[in-house]
Design a protein around this motif. Structure first.
Motif, PDB file in Angstrom:
ATOM      1  N   ASN A  42       1.663  -6.298   0.196  1.00  0.00           N
ATOM      2  CA  ASN A  42       1.270  -4.724   0.662  1.00  0.00           C
ATOM      3  C   ASN A  42       0.639  -4.760   1.765  1.00  0.00           C
ATOM      4  O   ASN A  42       1.089  -3.617   2.199  1.00  0.00           O
ATOM      5  CB  ASN A  42       0.671  -4.189  -0.870  1.00  0.00           C
ATOM      6  N   THR A  97       3.652  -0.758  -7.223  1.00  0.00           N
ATOM      7  CA  THR A  97       2.616  -0.831  -6.099  1.00  0.00           C
ATOM      8  C   THR A  97       3.317  -0.883  -4.741  1.00  0.00           C
ATOM      9  O   THR A  97       2.441  -0.372  -3.612  1.00  0.00           O
ATOM     10  CB  THR A  97       1.768  -1.966  -6.490  1.00  0.00           C
ATOM     11  N   LYS A 100       4.290   2.624  -3.749  1.00  0.00           N
ATOM     12  CA  LYS A 100       3.006   3.627  -3.486  1.00  0.00           C
ATOM     13  C   LYS A 100       2.574   3.034  -2.010  1.00  0.00           C
ATOM     14  O   LYS A 100       2.161   3.950  -1.135  1.00  0.00           O
ATOM     15  CB  LYS A 100       1.867   3.208  -4.527  1.00  0.00           C
ATOM     16  N   THR A 101       2.555   1.977  -1.434  1.00  0.00           N
ATOM     17  CA  THR A 101       2.257   1.521  -0.286  1.00  0.00           C
ATOM     18  C   THR A 101       3.139   2.071   0.804  1.00  0.00           C
ATOM     19  O   THR A 101       2.714   2.585   1.772  1.00  0.00           O
ATOM     20  CB  THR A 101       2.282  -0.038  -0.212  1.00  0.00           C
ATOM     21  N   ASP A 103       4.778   4.840   0.511  1.00  0.00           N
ATOM     22  CA  ASP A 103       4.464   6.336   0.501  1.00  0.00           C
ATOM     23  C   ASP A 103       3.359   6.466   1.480  1.00  0.00           C
ATOM     24  O   ASP A 103       3.385   7.399   2.305  1.00  0.00           O
ATOM     25  CB  ASP A 103       4.253   6.895  -0.806  1.00  0.00           C
ATOM     26  N   ARG A 104       2.124   5.549   1.107  1.00  0.00           N
ATOM     27  CA  ARG A 104       1.145   5.562   1.883  1.00  0.00           C
ATOM     28  C   ARG A 104       1.354   5.536   3.527  1.00  0.00           C
ATOM     29  O   ARG A 104       0.842   6.305   4.381  1.00  0.00           O
ATOM     30  CB  ARG A 104      -0.064   4.709   1.659  1.00  0.00           C
ATOM     31  N   ALA A 139       8.378   4.800  -9.861  1.00  0.00           N
ATOM     32  CA  ALA A 139       8.179   4.879  -8.424  1.00  0.00           C
ATOM     33  C   ALA A 139       8.614   5.941  -7.750  1.00  0.00           C
ATOM     34  O   ALA A 139       7.768   6.614  -7.121  1.00  0.00           O
ATOM     35  CB  ALA A 139       9.154   3.543  -7.753  1.00  0.00           C
ATOM     36  N   SER A 142       5.998   8.823  -8.947  1.00  0.00           N
ATOM     37  CA  SER A 142       4.460   8.762  -8.357  1.00  0.00           C
ATOM     38  C   SER A 142       4.585   8.560  -6.898  1.00  0.00           C
ATOM     39  O   SER A 142       3.301   8.457  -6.463  1.00  0.00           O
ATOM     40  CB  SER A 142       4.087   7.354  -9.037  1.00  0.00           C
ATOM     41  N   THR A 143       5.615   9.167  -6.189  1.00  0.00           N
ATOM     42  CA  THR A 143       5.484   9.025  -4.694  1.00  0.00           C
ATOM     43  C   THR A 143       6.268  10.320  -4.299  1.00  0.00           C
ATOM     44  O   THR A 143       6.778  11.040  -4.923  1.00  0.00           O
ATOM     45  CB  THR A 143       6.055   7.776  -4.112  1.00  0.00           C
TER      46      THR A 143
END
Length: 454
Positions: A42, A97, A100-101, A103-104, A139, A142-143
């Protein structure tokens, strides 16, 4: 050399006819990010994306300001994550996870979408492929900016019906998890036959493993420009109509070539391809359906619609390939129902049905795109719709796709609201007869006989 007439003509296209560069998409290989440690993986992904793409948005904005050509979206595509995460991910939650990475990272660099949360399974699924597919609902729910795609079939290998069956369930689960916003998660999920490695458009973009470490792909658009040109030749014969569309596509593509050259130089990243696809928006005058109706149809969906779309698609390609040596992606005409105001009207008045849309996908750029269906549609029915579209792509040796949205809590005739470029969509009627026993057979539908070309 470009003359003053062409400058004025292009300016008029931008001001009055919605000409734009729909997207600058920066493809980034994440193959060198792979690691057996999920934490290190990640970190590697985040650091590589935020380093290579740090100037993408500002470069797009600068080009728009300097040349006066609207650049609507700046996006990123990455290596299919089922490949990148294979060593580190042991559960669907591990893959989440990574989503989410991604997305960040997308938020950090300011792009509107990031594609490549993907798996390529036309012949079979690895354990990592299956884990990623099963992680998709969580996924996407949550993004905000991550898009997902799964390639289920190809002309060379056939149709992976196990994956088709599984994706019916995944789409329905994604719809349930995002039902508070009209199941919008499904708008970020597309399944393919013959998915290209260099498509800059979402939700299907991913960076193919045969691509360079980083590459710039451009998606041009301009349905309004083509509609206006076609309106000038009412009643003319088909040769005149075809020449008009072809010449207009050439002009549109030259604008994209200019933006591609500038973006490549300023980002210090190789130029990949220009995708010629005409992509509609909900804006008045920016519609594929309006082009077809200018050709002489009372409403899109009337007899002759598939022939009109075939003309449009073919002439766009012919004009575009004369304007750029590097044409790729999908290149043709998109027919996303929710993103095309006149197409929505055709559905509402009963002219356009899912069955007619399916026929149109035989000749268009992609397939059944942004179609809302009743939320209580059976999972096996969704899988059957996917199987039909995969068969069209496989047999016709073309890219086809399905982006379908079972809107939880809504039925035929109601409207799903997605906002922005995604627009809104009337919930369409689906054939209620069952295909459960067919899609439940399992295994793989073999490739067609004409696939054997070695």
């Amino acid at each position: 050399m470009i003359n003053i007439y062409e400058v004025l003509e292009t300016n008029d296209m931008i001001l009055r006819e919605n000409l734009d560069v729909r997207t600058i998409t920066l493809g980034i290989s994440l193959l060198d990010c792979a690691d057996s440690s999920l934490e290190r993986l990640n970190d590697n992904i985040y650091n590589k994306i935020t380093t290579i793409a740090k100037d993408l948005v500002s470069v797009g904005d600068d080009i728009e300001l300097e040349f006066g050509v609207p650049v609507v979206n700046k996006r990123i595509s990455v290596t299919p994550i089922s490949i990148v995460g294979a060593s580190a991910c042991k559960t669907p939650e591990d893959f989440v996870t990574i989503a989410k990475t991604l997305d960040r990272a997308a938020k950090k660099v300011g792009v509107n979408f990031l594609g490549g949360y993907s798996a390529l399974v036309p012949k079979g699924m690895t354990k990592a492929d299956e884990l990623l597919i099963r992680s998709i609902p969580k996924a996407l729910s949550s993004t905000e900016r991550v898009c997902s795609s799964v390639n289920l079939a190809s002309t060379k290998t056939g149709i992976n019906m196990d994956a088709v069956s599984l994706m019916g369930s995944i789409i329905k689960e994604t719809a349930e998890l995002t039902k508070g916003s009209d199941s919008i998660g499904c708008a970020k999920l597309v399944v393919f036959c013959n998915a290209p490695d260099d498509n800059p458009f979402m939700a299907g973009a991913f960076h193919g493993v045969t691509e360079a470490d980083a590459v710039v792909n451009i998606g041009v658009s301009g349905p309004g420009v083509v509609r206006n040109a076609v309106s000038q030749v009412k009643g003319a014969d088909f040769e005149t109509l075809c020449e008009t569309v072809k010449k207009t596509a050439f002009k549109i593509t030259r604008v994209g070539q200019l933006v591609a050259k500038e973006a490549s130089e300023r980002l210090n990243v190789p130029f990949g391809i220009i995708d010629l696809s005409l992509a509609p928006t909900p804006a008045v005058g920016d519609s594929i359906a309006e082009i077809l109706e200018e050709m002489g149809l009372e409403r899109t969906g009337a007899p002759g619609t598939t022939a009109a779309l075939a003309i449009l698609n073919d002439q766009v390609k012919k004009g575009g390939v004369m304007a750029s040596s590097y044409v790729g992606g999908l290149s043709g005409a998109f027919i996303p129902v929710s993103e095309d105001g006149r197409m929505i009207e055709a559905v509402t008045c009963g002219s356009l049905t899912i069955e007619k849309l399916e026929a149109m996908t035989c000749v268009c750029s992609v397939g059944l795109d942004m179609i809302a269906i009743p939320g209580n549609t059976e999972v096996t029915t969704i899988s059957g719709i996917i199987a039909d579209e995969m068969a069209i792509g496989m047999v016709n040796q073309k890219t086809t796709a399905v982006r379908i949205i079972p809107v939880i809590g809504k039925g035929v005739g109601e409207t799903a609201e997605f906002g922005g470029l995604l627009g809104s969509a009337p919930v369409m009627k689906v054939n209620s007869f069952s295909c459960k026993d067919f899609v439940s057979r399992g295994g793989r539908i073999p490739a067609p006989i004409h696939s054997f070309k070695n």
